[in-house]
Design a protein around this motif. Structure first.
Motif, PDB file in Angstrom:
ATOM      1  N   ALA A  93      -3.280  33.479  66.337  1.00 20.89           N
ATOM      2  CA  ALA A  93      -3.890  34.805  66.344  1.00 20.89           C
ATOM      3  C   ALA A  93      -4.701  34.982  67.616  1.00 20.89           C
ATOM      4  O   ALA A  93      -5.380  34.057  68.056  1.00 20.89           O
ATOM      5  CB  ALA A  93      -4.800  34.957  65.134  1.00 20.89           C
ATOM      6  N   ILE A 104      -9.995  43.939  77.213  1.00 19.01           N
ATOM      7  CA  ILE A 104      -9.052  45.030  76.980  1.00 19.01           C
ATOM      8  C   ILE A 104      -8.417  44.943  75.608  1.00 19.01           C
ATOM      9  O   ILE A 104      -7.791  45.887  75.146  1.00 19.01           O
ATOM     10  CB  ILE A 104      -7.953  45.111  78.070  1.00 19.01           C
ATOM     11  CG1 ILE A 104      -7.220  43.782  78.191  1.00 19.01           C
ATOM     12  CG2 ILE A 104      -8.538  45.530  79.389  1.00 19.01           C
ATOM     13  CD1 ILE A 104      -5.983  43.891  79.043  1.00 19.01           C
ATOM     14  N   ALA A 105      -8.567  43.816  74.956  1.00 16.94           N
ATOM     15  CA  ALA A 105      -8.068  43.731  73.594  1.00 16.94           C
ATOM     16  C   ALA A 105      -9.015  42.881  72.791  1.00 16.94           C
ATOM     17  O   ALA A 105      -9.518  41.871  73.261  1.00 16.94           O
ATOM     18  CB  ALA A 105      -6.672  43.144  73.557  1.00 16.94           C
ATOM     19  N   ASP A 106      -9.291  43.330  71.597  1.00 22.27           N
ATOM     20  CA  ASP A 106     -10.229  42.639  70.727  1.00 22.27           C
ATOM     21  C   ASP A 106      -9.521  42.370  69.407  1.00 22.27           C
ATOM     22  O   ASP A 106      -9.101  43.288  68.730  1.00 22.27           O
ATOM     23  CB  ASP A 106     -11.459  43.529  70.523  1.00 22.27           C
ATOM     24  CG  ASP A 106     -12.481  42.866  69.633  1.00 22.27           C
ATOM     25  OD1 ASP A 106     -12.493  41.636  69.576  1.00 22.27           O
ATOM     26  OD2 ASP A 106     -13.262  43.593  68.998  1.00 22.27           O
ATOM     27  N   GLY A 107      -9.365  41.109  69.108  1.00 25.80           N
ATOM     28  CA  GLY A 107      -8.712  40.790  67.844  1.00 25.80           C
ATOM     29  C   GLY A 107      -7.219  40.621  68.006  1.00 25.80           C
ATOM     30  O   GLY A 107      -6.672  40.733  69.114  1.00 25.80           O
ATOM     31  N   ASP A 108      -6.579  40.380  66.898  1.00 26.62           N
ATOM     32  CA  ASP A 108      -5.149  40.079  66.926  1.00 26.62           C
ATOM     33  C   ASP A 108      -4.363  41.368  67.072  1.00 26.62           C
ATOM     34  O   ASP A 108      -4.064  42.047  66.101  1.00 26.62           O
ATOM     35  CB  ASP A 108      -4.781  39.352  65.622  1.00 26.62           C
ATOM     36  CG  ASP A 108      -3.475  38.621  65.765  1.00 26.62           C
ATOM     37  OD1 ASP A 108      -2.958  38.575  66.898  1.00 26.62           O
ATOM     38  OD2 ASP A 108      -2.978  38.122  64.755  1.00 26.62           O
ATOM     39  N   VAL A 109      -4.032  41.710  68.300  1.00 23.67           N
ATOM     40  CA  VAL A 109      -3.413  43.011  68.534  1.00 23.67           C
ATOM     41  C   VAL A 109      -1.975  43.028  68.054  1.00 23.67           C
ATOM     42  O   VAL A 109      -1.332  42.011  67.863  1.00 23.67           O
ATOM     43  CB  VAL A 109      -3.442  43.399  70.023  1.00 23.67           C
ATOM     44  CG1 VAL A 109      -4.844  43.730  70.426  1.00 23.67           C
ATOM     45  CG2 VAL A 109      -2.858  42.311  70.869  1.00 23.67           C
ATOM     46  N   CYS A 110      -1.504  44.232  67.897  1.00 29.86           N
ATOM     47  CA  CYS A 110      -0.156  44.457  67.415  1.00 29.86           C
ATOM     48  C   CYS A 110       0.850  43.938  68.447  1.00 29.86           C
ATOM     49  O   CYS A 110       0.712  44.184  69.637  1.00 29.86           O
ATOM     50  CB  CYS A 110       0.022  45.951  67.195  1.00 29.86           C
ATOM     51  SG  CYS A 110       1.507  46.355  66.320  1.00 29.86           S
ATOM     52  N   ARG A 111       1.832  43.214  67.995  1.00 30.48           N
ATOM     53  CA  ARG A 111       2.851  42.682  68.913  1.00 30.48           C
ATOM     54  C   ARG A 111       3.775  43.820  69.360  1.00 30.48           C
ATOM     55  O   ARG A 111       4.096  44.719  68.567  1.00 30.48           O
ATOM     56  CB  ARG A 111       3.696  41.620  68.218  1.00 30.48           C
ATOM     57  CG  ARG A 111       2.893  40.531  67.551  1.00 30.48           C
ATOM     58  CD  ARG A 111       2.251  39.597  68.582  1.00 30.48           C
ATOM     59  NE  ARG A 111       1.618  38.482  67.911  1.00 30.48           N
ATOM     60  CZ  ARG A 111       0.324  38.445  67.568  1.00 30.48           C
ATOM     61  NH1 ARG A 111      -0.463  39.467  67.863  1.00 30.48           N
ATOM     62  NH2 ARG A 111      -0.177  37.403  66.965  1.00 30.48           N
ATOM     63  N   LEU A 119       3.306  46.198  71.330  1.00 30.25           N
ATOM     64  CA  LEU A 119       2.699  47.495  71.639  1.00 30.25           C
ATOM     65  C   LEU A 119       1.959  47.345  72.965  1.00 30.25           C
ATOM     66  O   LEU A 119       1.219  46.388  73.163  1.00 30.25           O
ATOM     67  CB  LEU A 119       1.710  47.859  70.537  1.00 30.25           C
ATOM     68  CG  LEU A 119       1.182  49.281  70.530  1.00 30.25           C
ATOM     69  CD1 LEU A 119       2.284  50.245  70.159  1.00 30.25           C
ATOM     70  CD2 LEU A 119       0.031  49.391  69.546  1.00 30.25           C
ATOM     71  N   SER A 120       2.205  48.279  73.869  1.00 28.13           N
ATOM     72  CA  SER A 120       1.594  48.118  75.180  1.00 28.13           C
ATOM     73  C   SER A 120       0.107  48.447  75.119  1.00 28.13           C
ATOM     74  O   SER A 120      -0.302  49.420  74.504  1.00 28.13           O
ATOM     75  CB  SER A 120       2.300  49.007  76.198  1.00 28.13           C
ATOM     76  OG  SER A 120       2.105  50.335  75.839  1.00 28.13           O
ATOM     77  N   ILE A 121      -0.651  47.590  75.778  1.00 29.43           N
ATOM     78  CA  ILE A 121      -2.100  47.782  75.813  1.00 29.43           C
ATOM     79  C   ILE A 121      -2.463  48.146  77.242  1.00 29.43           C
ATOM     80  O   ILE A 121      -1.986  47.508  78.183  1.00 29.43           O
ATOM     81  CB  ILE A 121      -2.798  46.473  75.399  1.00 29.43           C
ATOM     82  CG1 ILE A 121      -2.460  46.161  73.949  1.00 29.43           C
ATOM     83  CG2 ILE A 121      -4.288  46.557  75.617  1.00 29.43           C
ATOM     84  CD1 ILE A 121      -2.770  44.752  73.564  1.00 29.43           C
ATOM     85  N   PRO A 122      -3.249  49.174  77.418  1.00 32.75           N
ATOM     86  CA  PRO A 122      -3.542  49.589  78.796  1.00 32.75           C
ATOM     87  C   PRO A 122      -4.474  48.604  79.497  1.00 32.75           C
ATOM     88  O   PRO A 122      -5.359  48.026  78.888  1.00 32.75           O
ATOM     89  CB  PRO A 122      -4.217  50.945  78.614  1.00 32.75           C
ATOM     90  CG  PRO A 122      -4.788  50.901  77.245  1.00 32.75           C
ATOM     91  CD  PRO A 122      -3.877  50.044  76.434  1.00 32.75           C
TER      92      PRO A 122
END
Lengths: 963, 316
Positions: B205, B237-244, B246-249
């Motif tokens: 995770a 730019i990401a906090d936690g278990d991000v969705c696989r 899916l592009s994160i800016p």
């Protein structure tokens, strides 16, 4: 001196009346008249509905008598407008009309049909609560010296001081553990306050730090049940912050004497303001953590207006993308909700980013069932069915924003997308709570199908049915489907095991049932509710819902005979066993009854049921009941009593009043109302018999009088009693019950000495004298027509009352007693006339009893002498400096009385009046203009026949000029 | 309160370019009139070099052997000795920002080892009895934007356990695959750095993904050059278990005061080694302390994951 002729001058009332009367003008109907009710015209009603609320202006159309106050209020009263727009029945129509409006003005502004966040706020706070301990992890302590419980060797003082130092030192971390929910709320409120304080004391950096710390709390999902409430609390702080920053920058633009208009363009913003604004954005852009950075930037989104025209439209999509970085699906959906909320506020026309939020959310939807979330749930010991509803507030909000004024195609697309995802109950629920009610209602059967297919384990089904029911309460499904919908839905609802789940669902569906079906179906539904709620006294936990069911039922059944013929209605009422709730329900019923019952009724079903209801309300009164509450209850019971009429069956009516008295003996206003009603009944009887009572009716009337006579002493208010005695005495007199009338008047006379000097009016102590004066004047004028009792002396009652007045302890330095004596003089003058000014039909007053007997007149004159002596005595005591003004005005009023009522041919009286005239003028306290006017009046009167002697008098009255 | 001295620079943001006219007013306010021996205004621009203890040793660092370099220093006499009346007096001034031919007006920059600062100082000399009054005020110099056309140079990247450097036990790393791209490897300093990143798969995770902005400062002195890389800012730019999938800016605004376009002079250099998105993992979800420790380690291991990786040269 001629006593036989009397001091009073003889009056020809008829001639005087004729000469004084104003000239009668024939009245033309239809003309403007100030007291005529203002009729509300249709055009006004239309205007209201165009504003977006269809307030029911029924008062103008249904009832013929329009209260001018209410009709003036009707069109424009903002309160009723709110109430109307909150009324679910009218909401649909309102939405309709505003949708048309939208076509015109290009939906740039959020209309009043958009349910604002504020209304959701309280609901969320009430619904998502926890009993678990919470913790706040803050870097800047906001409280001083409270936290430490450790037993240290340091003295308390030193420790507090050190802690304070810690507090001021930036970056001192403090974790507050074991907070109850209430503590937590308080702490956040404190933070909100310290934010404002910091801002006010120009500590902008500290303010920003507080906001960052607060929004950081939103990344913490421990005690997950509380998360929605936490979100509400913290976004409040963010809103405050956003507002403060915006206002500050706005005020910087105002400096140069010109105020910015509301819709300013960035070119009008000066450099300093722009620079400050940019600084804020730079500062925020460098916040390390994602979640605080996101929230704080979103909170000041509006400030983009200062920088560029396109600022907001560039910022919103970027922030929307930024949310993708939030891993926890719950945190992320709330972040989206906040973004939508700010977006709707600042730039409602930017639909794209709203839609993007929605579709992004659908993309991440599968995460809810991912391992990370599941592990977390296991760790916290939260079941999926209680976890999923945590999403609802945020999802509802996002869905609502997206679907607001959205074209049908988009809604359909959204629905299709939701359908495709597995375990879509959660989505379905949000679709139902957010989309337009009509949209849902027309597809109700589809929805029922979908609900049935849903996976049982995830989102609880009763919530889905509840949401559907809410929609159907607002909008009507197609005619043909209605019964089937009810059957399908109720089939599921009735199977719900948990009484709480059941009642939450049933409560909503009652509205639908009442709207579209007859009493038979309603009866079935009520019976079902009773069946579910009775075992284990489950109703005890769901009083609010049961109450709301009752409210819905009575809102739809205005005809109470129908309502009470619903068999299960009264058994339903029996479920309210807690007294306070019971009384509340009774109040609701009575309010509706008073509002909707147009005709008086004698329906035994209604009477029985409502008497029972009223009795319940009455029995709740105890020593601790508040005044307002009592007044309210009395008002409701009175409303009921006034609505009961047995037509010509007067005896039945009286026995009803007797019964009511025994039931409602603790509420004084009700007793007063009963006495008035009985008096009215007696007068009705008289009217029916055209004044000639038969033996039977005479007995009946005496019964009425007796009712009053024994009821009045049980009242507390002294003036209530006095006035009722007088009033009932008058009624008795009118009905030829002479001895009874005497009894009333005697009772009143014996009560007068008990009048206290101060009485309590609306919670304030006031002197009672003016009330007493008013009552006594009224009393004396009644006494004119009361015939003397053959066994008592002449003017027995008047003498008795005069004795009481004499002995009464009047306020020192007050002339009220003399004023009463002056009135008595007027009375005695009227009594010495050959024919009295007024009579009661079929009652011989003293004029016909004595027929101008000289002995009677002599008695009368003796009384006059005594009273006048009293007055003169009093005038003498007023010869002191500070009382001169009073002496002068009293003297003048006495002079006027003599002039009006006395026979001035009598030398002594003539001399007295001249003396009084001088007395009034002696100390120059009198208004010269009044004196001039009085003299003119005397001269004018002297021209009338029989008044020649006044000319002479006028000559003896000099006018004093002030030199 | 006696007399107060204040400098107000005309531009609200205090930013000037070389060759421009620095203008503003000196404000003297006080209740009573004040006697003075002259009022002067000084513009001063210095480059301070501080040697890193790491590269030259504690002593040298302490002695600060490198002398500050003066870029600009000029004084003008604004008012001859005399007397200011009571109340508020405003004296306007203008200063052309020109330097001698062999010097360059570097951009204002506040770094760890290199500091470029410009100040405006106003001195009021007074008689022996009263203290002299001084007021200093910083202004910011930006170099003039370059005329040349800026061409974006996008770059794609992939991060897997294999691309990491400085890893001791590669076997212990969880498997993951992160793809992404940057819109350009050379950026205009006033524009944010943008790009996208997709977590294709990750065994463990994800705790957090962060973007680190690193600068490289090089100081030259007699002993040679000292080169130091320090973190300017770190953005999550990401906090936690991000969705696989899916592009994160990727988005970062350059902190203007602490960055400057890549700069090389004979004595010092300032440049930036780039960013490094650092995914961090937790072996046990919810175990914060461990996760954090782990993430620190991966920051370092990532920061040099491709030798000579996309270095940034920013220009205007």
């Amino acid at each position: 001196m001629d006593f036989q002729e009397g001091h009073s001058r003889n009056r020809n009332y008829k001639a005087e009346f004729a000469s004084c009367r104003l000239e009668a003008v024939p009245l033309e109907f239809g003309d403007y008249h100030p007291l005529k009710p203002i009729t509300v015209t249709e055009s006004k009603t239309k205007k209201v509905s165009r504003k977006g609320s269809t307030s029911s202006t029924s008062s103008s159309s249904s009832s013929s008598v329009v209260d001018p106050l209410s009709s003036v209020l009707d069109g424009t009263d903002p309160l009723s407008m709110f109430a109307a727009s909150a009324d679910p029945a009218t909401l649909a129509a309102a939405m309709d009309s505003s949708r048309k409006k939208r076509d015109r003005d290009d939906n740039s502004i959020v209309g009043s049909d958009f349910e604002p966040w504020a209304s959701k706020r309280g609901e969320i706070l009430a619904r998502y609560t926890t009993t678990e301990k919470l913790s706040i992890n803050l870097f800047m302590g906001s409280e001083k010296g409270k936290a430490g419980t450790a037993t240290s060797a340091m003295s308390e003082k030193v420790r507090t001081r050190l802690e304070e130092l810690d507090d001021f030192e930036e970056g001192s971390q403090k974790e507050l553990l074991n907070l109850t929910q209430q503590d937590y709320v308080n702490r956040i409120e404190e933070l909100n306050q310290s934010l404002k304080d910091a801002w006010a004391s120009d500590q902008k950096v500290k303010a920003l730090k507080i906001v960052i710390q607060c929004s950081k709390l939103l990344s913490d999902t421990s005690v997950i049940q509380f998360y929605p409430s936490k979100f509400v609390l913290i976004t409040d702080i963010l809103d405050t912050f956003g507002k403060l920053v915006y206002e500050r920058i706005f005020s910087m633009c105002v400096d140069n004497r010109s105020v910015l208009p509301d819709h300013f363009s960035p070119e009008n913003v000066n450099d300093t303001a722009k620079e400050t604004c940019l600084n804020w954005f730079f500062k925020i852009a460098s916040i390390r953590e994602l979640i605080p950075r996101f929230y704080v930037e979103a909170s000041i989104l509006k400030c983009n207006k200062f920088l560029s025209k396109t600022g907001i439209s560039e910022c919103l999509p970027r922030l929307t993308c930024m949310v993708r970085g939030i891993g926890d699906p719950l945190v992320s959906v709330y972040a989206r909700a906040y973004l939508c909320r700010v977006g709707m506020e600042v730039a409602p026309h930017l639909k794209e980013s709203l839609n993007k939020n929605f579709f992004d959310f659908l993309l991440t939807f599968k995460q809810i069932h991912g391992d990370t979330v599941q592990n977390q749930l296991v760790l916290q010991g939260v079941e999926l069915p209680s976890y999923l509803p945590l999403y609802s507030p945020a999802m509802d909000w996002v869905f609502q924003c997206v679907s607001y004024h959205a074209p049908e195609a988009l809604l359909t697309e959204m629905m299709e997308r939701c359908k495709k995802l597995g375990n879509n109950a959660l989505l379905l629920n949000s679709v139902m709570s957010a989309f337009r009610a009509e949209f849902i209602a027309t597809r109700s059967m589809d929805f029922i199908g979908m609900i049935k297919e849903c996976d049982e384990s995830g989102f609880p089904k009763h919530l889905l049915f509840r949401s559907l029911g809410l929609n159907l309460a607002l909008a009507d499904p197609p005619e043909s489907d209605r019964l089937q919908i009810l059957n399908e839905a109720w089939k599921v609802i009735t199977k719900l095991k948990n009484p709480q789940d059941y009642i939450n669902c049933a409560e909503v569906w009652v509205e639908y049932t009442c709207r579209h079906f007859t009493k038979r179906e309603v009866n079935t539904v009520l019976a079902d509710v009773i069946k579910h709620m009775t075992p284990d006294r489950a109703f005890e936990d769901s009083y609010p819902q049961l109450q709301s069911i009752i409210k819905k039922v009575i809102a739809h059944f205005h005809d109470f005979s129908v309502l009470f013929s619903v068999e299960k209605f009264l058994p339903f009422l029996d479920m309210f066993q807690k007294e306070s709730v019971r009384v509340e329900v009774c109040k609701c019923i009575m309010e509706v009854f008073i509002k909707h019952q147009q005709e008086p009724t004698k329906d035994p079903v209604i009477l029985n049921a409502l008497l029972h209801v009223c009795k319940t309300m009455h029995d709740s009164v105890n020593a601790l009941t508040l005044e307002d509450e009592k007044r309210m209850l009395a008002y409701l019971i009175n409303g009921f009593i006034k609505m009961v009429s047995f037509g010509r069956d007067f005896e039945q009516q009286l026995s009803f009043y007797v019964e009511a008295r025994s039931m409602f003996c603790n509420l004084e206003p009700v007793l007063v109302q009963l006495i008035h009603s009985v008096n009215r009944l007696a007068m009705e009887t008289r009217k029916v018999m055209k004044g000639n009572h038969s033996r039977k009716t005479a007995a009946f009337v005496r019964a009425c009088v007796a009712y009053c006579f024994i009821t009045i002493p049980s009242l507390v208010g002294i003036f209530t009693r006095l006035n009722l005695y007088l009033h009932s005495g008058q009624v008795a007199l009118a009905n030829q019950c002479l001895s009874q009338a005497d009894a009333f008047f005697k009772a009143a006379i014996s009560l007068v000495p008990e009048v206290p000097k101060m009485i309590n009016i609306d919670g304030k102590m006031r002197p009672s004298e003016s009330f007493l004066l008013e009552f006594l004047c009224n009393f004396f004028s009644t006494l004119l027509i009361v015939p003397d009792h053959p066994e008592h002396g002449v003017l027995f009652l008047v003498r008795e009352l005069l004795n009481v007045v004499q002995d009464y302890t009047w306020e020192e330095n007050s002339d009220e007693k003399i004023r009463i004596y002056t009135c008595v003089l007027h009375l005695l003058s009227a009594m010495s006339q050959e024919t009295y000014l007024y009579h009661v039909d079929k009652v011989d007053s003293n004029d016909s009893l004595y027929g101008g007997d000289s002995k009677f007149l002599a008695e009368n004159n003796k009384l006059c002498e005594t009273v006048m002596a009293q007055i003169l005595e009093h005038l003498k005591t007023l010869a002191k400096d500070e009382a001169l003004k009073r002496q002068s005005s009293l003297g003048l009023s006495f002079f006027n009385s003599i002039l009006a009522h006395g026979d001035l041919r009598n030398n002594r009286l003539n001399q007295l009046s001249v003396n009084l005239w001088h007395l009034a003028q002696r100390h120059g306290c009198v208004d010269t203009r009044t004196m001039v006017k009085t003299l003119e009046y005397i001269k004018k009167q002297s021209k009338q026949p029989d008044m020649g002697h006044l000319t002479e008098l006028a000559l003896r009255l000099p006018l004093q000029t002030r030199t | 309160m006696g007399t107060t001295l204040d400098i107000k620079i005309k531009r609200a943001n205090k930013v000037y370019h070389a060759g421009e006219m620095l203008s503003g007013v000196v404000v003297i306010s006080g209740k009573d009139s004040v006697q003075h021996q002259g009022l002067s205004l000084t513009v001063e621009g210095t480059v301070n070099l501080q040697l890193s203890a790491k590269s030259v040793g504690v002593f040298e660092a302490f002695y600060n052997s490198v002398k500050p370099i003066q870029v600009i220093n000029s004084t003008i006499e604004m008012v001859k000795p005399g007397k200011f009346p009571g109340g508020k007096t405003e004296i306007p001034f203008e200063f052309p920002l020109h330097v001698k031919s062999n010097k360059v007006l570097y951009e204002t920059y506040h770094g760890v080892f290199v500091n470029i600062q410009y100040t405006l100082r106003c001195d009021m000399r007074r008689s022996l009895l009263a203290k002299d009054l001084t007021k200093t005020c910083e202004f910011i110099v930006h170099s003039t934007p370059q005329k040349g056309k800026w061409t974006p140079s996008p770059v794609d990247f992939t991060i897997t356990p294999d691309t990491l450097q400085n890893v001791k036990e590669r076997a212990l790393l969880p498997k993951f695959l992160i793809r992404g791209h940057l819109n350009s490897t050379n950026c205009v300093i006033t524009q944010p750095l943008t790009g996208e990143l997709v977590v294709e798969s990750s065994e463990a995770a994800i705790k957090s993904i962060e973007l680190q902005l690193v600068r490289v400062e090089t100081c030259g002195c007699a002993e040679g050059y000292a080169r130091d890389a320090t973190e300017i800012q770190n953005i999550q730019i990401a906090d936690g278990d991000v969705c696989r999938g899916l592009s994160i800016p990727i988005y970062m605004v350059f902190p203007r005061l602490f960055t400057c376009p890549t700069l090389e002079t004979t004595n010092f250099k300032v440049g930036r080694v780039p960013w490094s998105p650092c995914p961090s993992f937790t072996a046990v979800p919810g175990c914060c302390a461990q996760g954090l420790a782990h993430s620190r380690c991966s920051v370092h291991s990532c920061s040099h994951w491709r030798p000579g990786g996309p270095t940034f040269s920013a220009k205007h």
